[in-house]
Write a protein that holds these residues in place. Structure first.
Motif, PDB file in Angstrom:
ATOM      1  N   SER A  64      65.924  45.032  57.926  1.00  0.00           N
ATOM      2  CA  SER A  64      66.922  45.665  58.135  1.00  0.00           C
ATOM      3  C   SER A  64      66.776  47.126  57.503  1.00  0.00           C
ATOM      4  O   SER A  64      66.055  47.388  56.515  1.00  0.00           O
ATOM      5  CB  SER A  64      68.280  45.087  57.676  1.00  0.00           C
ATOM      6  N   CYS A  71      69.952  50.837  66.777  1.00  0.00           N
ATOM      7  CA  CYS A  71      68.973  50.471  67.469  1.00  0.00           C
ATOM      8  C   CYS A  71      69.380  49.491  68.795  1.00  0.00           C
ATOM      9  O   CYS A  71      70.365  49.027  68.751  1.00  0.00           O
ATOM     10  CB  CYS A  71      68.225  49.099  66.595  1.00  0.00           C
ATOM     11  N   VAL A  73      68.127  46.840  69.972  1.00  0.00           N
ATOM     12  CA  VAL A  73      67.839  45.578  70.118  1.00  0.00           C
ATOM     13  C   VAL A  73      69.034  44.609  69.854  1.00  0.00           C
ATOM     14  O   VAL A  73      69.129  44.284  68.489  1.00  0.00           O
ATOM     15  CB  VAL A  73      66.543  45.164  69.381  1.00  0.00           C
ATOM     16  N   PHE A  78      69.910  42.281  62.582  1.00  0.00           N
ATOM     17  CA  PHE A  78      70.207  43.147  61.714  1.00  0.00           C
ATOM     18  C   PHE A  78      70.989  44.306  62.454  1.00  0.00           C
ATOM     19  O   PHE A  78      71.307  45.335  61.910  1.00  0.00           O
ATOM     20  CB  PHE A  78      69.142  43.683  60.988  1.00  0.00           C
ATOM     21  N   ASN A  79      71.208  44.209  64.016  1.00  0.00           N
ATOM     22  CA  ASN A  79      71.363  45.208  64.661  1.00  0.00           C
ATOM     23  C   ASN A  79      72.841  45.550  64.383  1.00  0.00           C
ATOM     24  O   ASN A  79      73.816  44.731  64.387  1.00  0.00           O
ATOM     25  CB  ASN A  79      71.541  44.594  66.198  1.00  0.00           C
TER      26      ASN A  79
HETATM   27  S1  SF4 Z   1      68.173  45.960  64.357  1.00  0.00           S
HETATM   28 FE1  SF4 Z   1      66.473  44.404  64.175  1.00  0.00          FE
HETATM   29  S2  SF4 Z   1      64.812  45.308  65.513  1.00  0.00           S
HETATM   30 FE2  SF4 Z   1      66.492  47.055  65.350  1.00  0.00          FE
HETATM   31  S3  SF4 Z   1      65.775  48.315  63.766  1.00  0.00           S
HETATM   32 FE3  SF4 Z   1      67.073  46.875  62.857  1.00  0.00          FE
HETATM   33  S4  SF4 Z   1      65.447  45.056  62.205  1.00  0.00           S
HETATM   34 FE4  SF4 Z   1      64.231  46.487  63.690  1.00  0.00          FE
END
Ligand code: SF4
Length: 82
Positions: A64, A71, A73, A78-79
Motif C-alpha cells: 500500500s 489505482c 486495480v 489496498f485499493n
Molecule cells: S491498490 Fe494495490 S495494485 Fe494499486 S497501487 Fe495500491 S498496492 Fe498497488
C-alpha cells in the motif's frame, strides 16, 4: 540525485542542494560530500532488493502507498486506502 551527480561528474567533490516548499514558503538546504557517495547510492537498496526478488520469482505482492487511492486495480486489497 547527489549519488548520481558524483558518479556522472568525477571531479565533483561537493554539491549544494535545496528543496523549495512553495506552499509553506520553506527552503531546506543540504551539502553533499563525495566521501559519502556510497551512502547516497545505497539509499534505495532495500527497495531494489525487494524488486529484484519479485522479478526473479514473478511474485509481485501489493504494497500500500499514497497512490492506492487513484489505482485502477479494484481487486487489490489496498485499493482506495489512505
Ligand atoms: S491498490 Fe494495490 S495494485 Fe494499486 S497501487 Fe495500491 S498496492 Fe498497488
Amino acid at each position: 540525485m547527489a549519488g548520481a551527480a558524483f558518479v556522472h561528474f568525477p571531479s565533483l567533490n561537493r554539491l549544494k542542494s535545496a528543496l523549495a516548499f512553495v506552499v509553506s514558503n520553506d527552503l531546506v538546504k543540504k551539502v553533499h560530500e563525495r566521501e559519502h557517495m556510497e551512502t547516497y547510492l545505497h539509499v534505495f537498496q532495500p527497495q531494489l532488493e525487494r524488486l529484484s526478488v519479485a522479478h526473479e520469482t514473478s511474485v509481485w505482492n501489493p504494497v500500500s502507498g499514497p497512490l492506492c487511492r487513484f489505482c485502477p486495480v479494484k481487486s487489490c486489497e489496498f485499493n482506495g486506502s489512505r
